[in-house]
Design a protein around this motif. Structure first.
Motif, short mmCIF file in Angstrom:
data_model
loop_
_atom_site.label_atom_id
_atom_site.label_comp_id
_atom_site.label_asym_id
_atom_site.label_seq_id
_atom_site.Cartn_x
_atom_site.Cartn_y
_atom_site.Cartn_z
N ALA A 1 0.87 -1.19 -0.19
CA ALA A 1 -0.02 -0.13 0.15
C ALA A 1 0.79 1.14 0.05
CB ALA A 1 -1.09 0.00 1.20
N ARG A 2 1.92 1.27 0.90
CA ARG A 2 2.93 2.41 0.94
C ARG A 2 3.20 2.81 -0.38
NH1 ARG A 2 5.02 0.11 5.63
NH2 ARG A 2 6.76 -0.41 4.44
N ALA A 3 4.08 1.56 -1.04
CA ALA A 3 4.61 1.78 -2.58
C ALA A 3 3.70 2.25 -3.54
CB ALA A 3 5.05 0.29 -2.80
N PHE A 4 2.35 1.79 -3.41
CA PHE A 4 1.36 2.09 -4.42
C PHE A 4 1.44 3.63 -4.31
CE2 PHE A 4 -3.04 2.86 -5.77
CZ PHE A 4 -2.75 2.57 -7.08
N VAL A 5 0.72 4.15 -3.07
CA VAL A 5 0.56 5.50 -2.80
C VAL A 5 1.60 6.29 -3.01
CG1 VAL A 5 -0.13 7.24 -0.98
CG2 VAL A 5 -1.30 5.08 -1.35
N ARG A 6 2.97 6.04 -2.91
CA ARG A 6 4.09 6.79 -3.26
C ARG A 6 4.11 6.87 -4.61
NH1 ARG A 6 7.81 3.61 1.27
NH2 ARG A 6 7.36 5.15 2.89
N ASN A 7 3.98 5.77 -5.32
CA ASN A 7 4.38 5.82 -6.91
C ASN A 7 3.13 6.39 -7.34
OD1 ASN A 7 6.68 4.43 -7.88
ND2 ASN A 7 5.96 2.90 -6.65
N LEU A 8 2.12 6.48 -6.97
CA LEU A 8 0.88 7.25 -7.62
C LEU A 8 1.04 8.72 -7.31
CD1 LEU A 8 -2.17 7.03 -8.77
CD2 LEU A 8 -2.65 7.33 -6.43
N ALA A 9 1.19 9.19 -6.03
CA ALA A 9 1.46 10.51 -5.96
C ALA A 9 2.74 11.19 -6.52
CB ALA A 9 1.44 10.85 -4.31
N ALA A 10 3.94 10.55 -6.50
CA ALA A 10 4.92 10.93 -7.32
C ALA A 10 4.87 11.03 -8.58
CB ALA A 10 6.09 10.09 -6.96
N SER A 11 3.96 10.30 -9.41
CA SER A 11 4.00 10.52 -10.84
C SER A 11 2.75 11.25 -11.45
CB SER A 11 3.47 8.79 -11.24
OG SER A 11 2.35 8.29 -11.15
N ALA A 12 2.15 11.67 -10.42
CA ALA A 12 0.89 12.62 -10.77
C ALA A 12 1.32 13.78 -11.36
CB ALA A 12 -0.18 12.87 -9.36
N ASP A 13 0.74 14.24 -12.38
CA ASP A 13 1.09 15.46 -13.26
C ASP A 13 -0.36 16.17 -13.52
OD1 ASP A 13 2.17 17.33 -14.56
OD2 ASP A 13 2.73 16.13 -16.55
N GLU A 14 -0.52 17.41 -12.83
CA GLU A 14 -1.95 18.12 -12.89
C GLU A 14 -1.68 18.83 -14.07
OE1 GLU A 14 -4.90 20.50 -9.96
OE2 GLU A 14 -2.76 19.98 -9.26
N GLN A 15 -2.80 18.72 -14.89
CA GLN A 15 -2.77 19.48 -16.21
C GLN A 15 -4.14 20.15 -16.47
OE1 GLN A 15 -0.68 18.19 -19.61
NE2 GLN A 15 0.54 16.76 -18.54
N ASP A 16 -4.17 21.12 -17.45
CA ASP A 16 -5.35 21.60 -18.21
C ASP A 16 -5.02 21.36 -19.66
OD1 ASP A 16 -7.01 22.59 -15.87
OD2 ASP A 16 -5.41 24.01 -15.57
N LEU A 17 -6.08 20.89 -20.39
CA LEU A 17 -6.22 21.03 -21.82
C LEU A 17 -5.62 22.31 -22.34
CD1 LEU A 17 -9.24 18.76 -22.68
CD2 LEU A 17 -6.81 18.14 -22.83
N ASP A 18 -4.78 22.38 -23.44
CA ASP A 18 -4.53 23.66 -23.97
C ASP A 18 -5.57 23.94 -24.91
OD1 ASP A 18 -3.96 22.25 -26.37
OD2 ASP A 18 -1.87 22.82 -26.49
N SER A 19 -5.57 25.14 -25.64
CA SER A 19 -6.76 25.46 -26.63
C SER A 19 -6.92 24.68 -27.80
CB SER A 19 -6.45 26.90 -26.98
OG SER A 19 -5.30 26.80 -27.83
N GLN A 20 -6.12 23.60 -28.09
CA GLN A 20 -6.03 22.64 -29.17
C GLN A 20 -6.54 21.28 -28.59
OE1 GLN A 20 -2.76 23.02 -31.73
NE2 GLN A 20 -3.05 25.27 -31.83
N GLY A 21 -6.64 21.15 -27.42
CA GLY A 21 -7.13 19.93 -26.71
C GLY A 21 -5.96 18.94 -26.28
N ARG A 22 -4.68 19.52 -26.38
CA ARG A 22 -3.50 19.03 -26.05
C ARG A 22 -3.26 18.72 -24.55
NH1 ARG A 22 0.25 21.79 -30.58
NH2 ARG A 22 -0.62 23.40 -28.97
#
Length: 143
Positions: A65-86
């Motif tokens: 569980a620790r490894a999963f949560v660490r990897n999940l959180a560490a790999s998370a990249d918060e984004q918004d789509l740009d004007s062209q949906g990228r």
């Protein structure tokens, strides 16, 4: 909800255009994280936060569980789509998923997956028999 298979190309700057039919559901933001089988997963921001809170509630005394949560959180990249949906796929995410120019985006009901096209072809071929032989337990909520 996310359904279907699409074949966008990764551009030279590491950007990937997401299918237009999914943009409305992702307009309030999204999270790109490492997925299973060396794919990437894209969740609507709120869906990801719900899942992350559930994952974080797991016992921290459990090493998996620790490894999963660490990897999940560490790999998370918060984004918004740009004007062209990228979205911009980070170098670390491109390396993890082995992404080259040719990609496949698949709908996985409540999230999207991004695969290298060759890796998806190999995975699909290797698991076609599993799908065809699915039993009632595997599809209990569908059949």
């Amino acid at each position: 909800m996310f359904f279907g298979t699409f074949t966008p190309k990764l551009d030279d700057k590491g950007r990937l255009t997401l299918p237009a039919k999914f943009r409305e559901e992702l307009k309030d933001g999204l999270m790109v994280v490492k997925g299973q089988d060396h794919s990437l997963a894209i969740y609507p921001r709120e869906e990801f936060l719900l899942r992350a809170r559930k994952a974080a509630a797991a016992s921290r005394s459990n090493p998996q569980a620790r490894a999963f949560v660490r990897n999940l959180a560490a790999s998370a990249d918060e984004q918004d789509l740009d004007s062209q949906g990228r979205i911009s796929v980070s170098a670390a995410h491109r390396e993890y998923a082995g992404l080259k120019k040719e990609c496949v985006v698949i709908g996985s009901v409540d999230f999207l997956e991004i695969w290298d096209a060759q890796a998806w072809e190999e995975y699909s071929a290797a698991h076609e028999a599993d799908f065809a032989a699915g039993d009632d337990e595997a599809f209990a909520n569908f059949l």
